[in-house]
Design an enzyme around this catalytic site. Structure first.
Site, PDB file in Angstrom:
ATOM      1  N   CYS A 199       8.329 -15.268  81.963  1.00  0.00           N
ATOM      2  CA  CYS A 199       8.255 -13.952  82.604  1.00  0.00           C
ATOM      3  C   CYS A 199       6.853 -13.693  83.136  1.00  0.00           C
ATOM      4  CB  CYS A 199       8.637 -12.869  81.590  1.00  0.00           C
ATOM      5  SG  CYS A 199       8.497 -11.188  82.223  1.00  0.00           S
TER       6      CYS A 199
ATOM      7  N   HIS B 277       8.642  -4.598  79.632  1.00  0.00           N
ATOM      8  CA  HIS B 277       9.117  -5.983  79.761  1.00  0.00           C
ATOM      9  C   HIS B 277      10.631  -6.039  79.976  1.00  0.00           C
ATOM     10  CE1 HIS B 277      10.082 -10.156  79.098  1.00  0.00           C
ATOM     11  NE2 HIS B 277      11.007  -9.718  78.263  1.00  0.00           N
TER      12      HIS B 277
ATOM     13  N   ASP C  21      24.116   0.727  85.567  1.00  0.00           N
ATOM     14  CA  ASP C  21      23.079   1.441  84.822  1.00  0.00           C
ATOM     15  C   ASP C  21      23.341   1.167  83.351  1.00  0.00           C
ATOM     16  OD1 ASP C  21      25.404   3.510  84.608  1.00  0.00           O
ATOM     17  OD2 ASP C  21      23.910   4.168  83.159  1.00  0.00           O
TER      18      ASP C  21
ATOM     19  N   CYS D   2       5.741 -10.537  84.052  1.00  0.00           N
ATOM     20  CA  CYS D   2       5.439  -9.104  84.022  1.00  0.00           C
ATOM     21  C   CYS D   2       4.066  -8.862  83.386  1.00  0.00           C
ATOM     22  CB  CYS D   2       6.534  -8.317  83.302  1.00  0.00           C
ATOM     23  SG  CYS D   2       6.385  -8.268  81.503  1.00  0.00           S
TER      24      CYS D   2
ATOM     25  N   CYS E  51       3.817  -9.663  79.640  1.00  0.00           N
ATOM     26  CA  CYS E  51       3.784 -11.097  79.322  1.00  0.00           C
ATOM     27  C   CYS E  51       2.507 -11.758  79.821  1.00  0.00           C
ATOM     28  CB  CYS E  51       5.023 -11.782  79.886  1.00  0.00           C
ATOM     29  SG  CYS E  51       6.516 -11.325  78.958  1.00  0.00           S
TER      30      CYS E  51
ATOM     31  N   ASP F 157      24.639  11.450  86.810  1.00  0.00           N
ATOM     32  CA  ASP F 157      26.001  11.361  86.292  1.00  0.00           C
ATOM     33  C   ASP F 157      26.554  12.789  86.201  1.00  0.00           C
ATOM     34  OD1 ASP F 157      24.820  12.541  84.147  1.00  0.00           O
ATOM     35  OD2 ASP F 157      25.177  10.923  82.749  1.00  0.00           O
TER      36      ASP F 157
END
Lengths: 395, 395
Positions: free
Chosen positions: B325, B356, B287, B327, B330, B96
């Site tokens: 989920c 997560h 973002d 991931c 999880c 940015d």
């Protein structure tokens, strides 16, 4: 053949140093071994996936009875199926007894024959820890190796104070043994497994030798502890303020007098050089918060000594922490970046320095084991200690 | 064929939503894309190895010009070979301009035609950021996509204030463009690569549309920004205090009027539902600090809404954060353990919740892209938004 909670086989020796296999109900541990400390059910800053990666790969970690008992509390852990299930780790665990943590509270605790009264660091409530409570907690946690509840004397305790301390420790050891055996029979051990070859599936209990800096008391404590009978023996109450030469005198005199066919565990020690020197005295197991705690404080252990990552000399240094290290941190990141992370207060600084430090400690022990097996331990020891002092200007 | 810093190809549309490929000199990014925020050169709490794992796998992350300029400073990063080399990340980066961070300082900054004067949050020193300085810094960082230096008005700015702001933003955009082009010619871009097919190897520059909550000013800002000409366009100054319906009115009116063959980037937005709704308005890039910041504060985003991990209802809950989920968090850890880590102040709490949350945001965008390509976006959008509100009692 009689089944035991653990078995221990020495496969090679070099002087007093020995390499062996410690078999537990949750995996085989090659010794000498360094056990990372997972105080509150986590090795601070390290994911379990990272622990299991080849960089680190410890086969056993510690949990702290004192911390886990106070928070989340034993009812919660029991409801979640024991410490392994609660934290998501199916390798071996060793739990300490809480004795050392309570002793560390200093003036905040009161010791009686029955046990120790103290105020919780979490909520200030009045708590009471005794051999029986400690065994209750450790059996509910379901670790592979539990520790007897002991009383630790200050490193510079005089003879009389230390003599009282080992007498109390011996009485507490007998009470720990009795309560532990009762709990095992009652089926309270949450980590129980099916029997394996030579392994009963039950939890093991280690006794702890105390005696501060007094050889005669160390000997007496050893005899009384071995007389009660445990699955392994720890040397406690060292690295608590005594001189380094006193520490090694105590280690040397104690380790060699412990039963030769059982594991010897030096509690809370120490630096990489301490580990190597204690291995030379016949110690098999170690734990210490140094790699994790010092990592969070910006200190890296390297093959050439310690590095203080805050030092401005690293500002644009594109080298890894330790050019001789092959861990993920050294493969990817520069001292300059790690310094930036530390100065910026970024969590990644703690994560990466902890990872590297654990990799260094664990790799050192891998090399120690290899050198004992190959007969090169004296040479390894000499070169390792020599190399450590070559870069102390970065500390 | 003319080579450009980036190329953008839309491969499927569904209503105003579009799926495409954004090609940069450091990899191809599938859009719509969520870009994790790496403020000071690290996505807080996440190792780069984890970022690159299939669980997360973002092809682009953000760096903050303001933070990196103040610390470690641009001389350090230049000496270390640019931001990619400094942090150890060879995928794409977007930086940015620092305009929003400086604006966030509020009363601590003074805006003039020339630029913005403010006190460093690091050491209190007086600093000055302008279009020219911002371009200098971003070119030294060597990101794939740099942003023009803009001025942000408060969400509820009145017409006059917002009109002044877009006029200044337009003048700063022209100065950004001129300085950026001059720096590219001078070879100062530290991220420069060899040309690739259709890709020049140079850095890209995006313009930013401002205008607070005023449609007419948004339109005017868009025209003036597009007139200068950039490689892509951002919608700035939203999610800064205005009402949600105003935000979507501005997004809707702006996105569709931006050049159809260039990427559209909605800065600093937002929740999972915001992302899906903004995709429906034609936005390609996002973002936001929500998944990382809220993760550190104990909040998990799940397919059924948000979970506050501190809640005592999770004390012995052995379920994963989000049963839907897949991931690593999880797959391995329970709500009970994560709650314990949070209450114990353990770093692993931040690490795991951040992981997560990023997995959920990035997976959501994967599903958004897939549904646009397969023509199922309206159905996905309806079901996704519906499911989010089914578990708000855990928040």
């Amino acid at each position: 053949m009689k089944q035991a909670p653990i078995t221990f086989d020495v496969i090679a020796t070099s002087g007093n140093a020995r390499a062996g296999f410690l078999r537990t109900r949750r995996g085989v541990i090659e010794t000498p071994v360094f056990m990372p400390v997972g105080t509150a059910g986590t090795v601070k800053g390290i994911r379990f996936e990272e622990l299991e990666s080849p960089d680190l790969d410890p086969k056993i970690i510690l949990g702290n009875t004192y911390h886990l008992w106070l928070r989340p509390g034993i009812e919660t852990i029991r409801a979640c199926g024991g410490l392994h299930k609660f934290i998501g780790w199916d390798r071996a665990l060793l739990t300490d007894s809480g004795g050392f943590q309570v002793w560390s509270l200093g003036a905040l605790r009161k010791i009686t024959e029955e046990g120790t009264e103290f105020r919780s660091h979490v909520d200030g409530s009045l708590c009471f820890l005794s051999p029986e409570v400690s065994m209750d907690v450790q059996v509910a946690l379901g670790s592979e190796i539990a520790m007897a509840f002991d009383e630790c004397a200050p490193g510079q305790a005089d003879f009389e104070e230390a003599a009282k301390s080992i007498a109390l420790t011996a009485r507490w050891a007998a009470r720990s043994r009795a309560k532990f055996d009762e709990l095992q029979l009652s089926g309270a051990d949450s980590g129980r497994t099916e029997p394996l070859e030579r392994i009963s599936g039950a939890q093991a209990l280690f006794g702890i030798v105390q005696g501060a800096g007094h050889l005669q008391l160390r000997k007496e404590s050893l005899d009384r502890t071995v007389e009660i009978g445990f699955d392994g023996y720890a040397i406690g109450g060292l690295s608590v303020g005594e001189e380094k030469n006193v520490m090694f005198e105590m280690i040397s005199a104690t380790a060699l007098n412990l039963p030769v066919n059982q594991p010897r565990y030096l509690m809370g020690v120490g630096t990489p050089e301490d580990l190597v020197e204690a291995v030379a005295e016949g110690v098999d197991m170690f734990d210490c918060v140094l790699p994790t705690r010092n990592g969070r404080n910006g200190q890296a252990f390297t093959s050439q000594g310690r590095i203080n990552i805050k030092n401005s000399r690293w500002t644009t240094d594109s080298q890894p922490l330790d050019p001789a290290c092959e861990c993920a941190v050294c493969r990817r990141h520069s001292r300059a970046y790690l310094r930036h992370l530390y100065l910026s207060g970024e969590m990644l600084s703690s994560i990466l320095l902890t990872h590297h430090n654990l990799a260094f400690f664990l790799d050192t022990m891998r090399r120690v084991r290899q050198s004992i097996r190959s007969g090169d331990f004296p040479k390894f020891r000499r070169e390792f200690i020599g190399s450590l002092s070559s870069n102390e200007n970065g500390a």
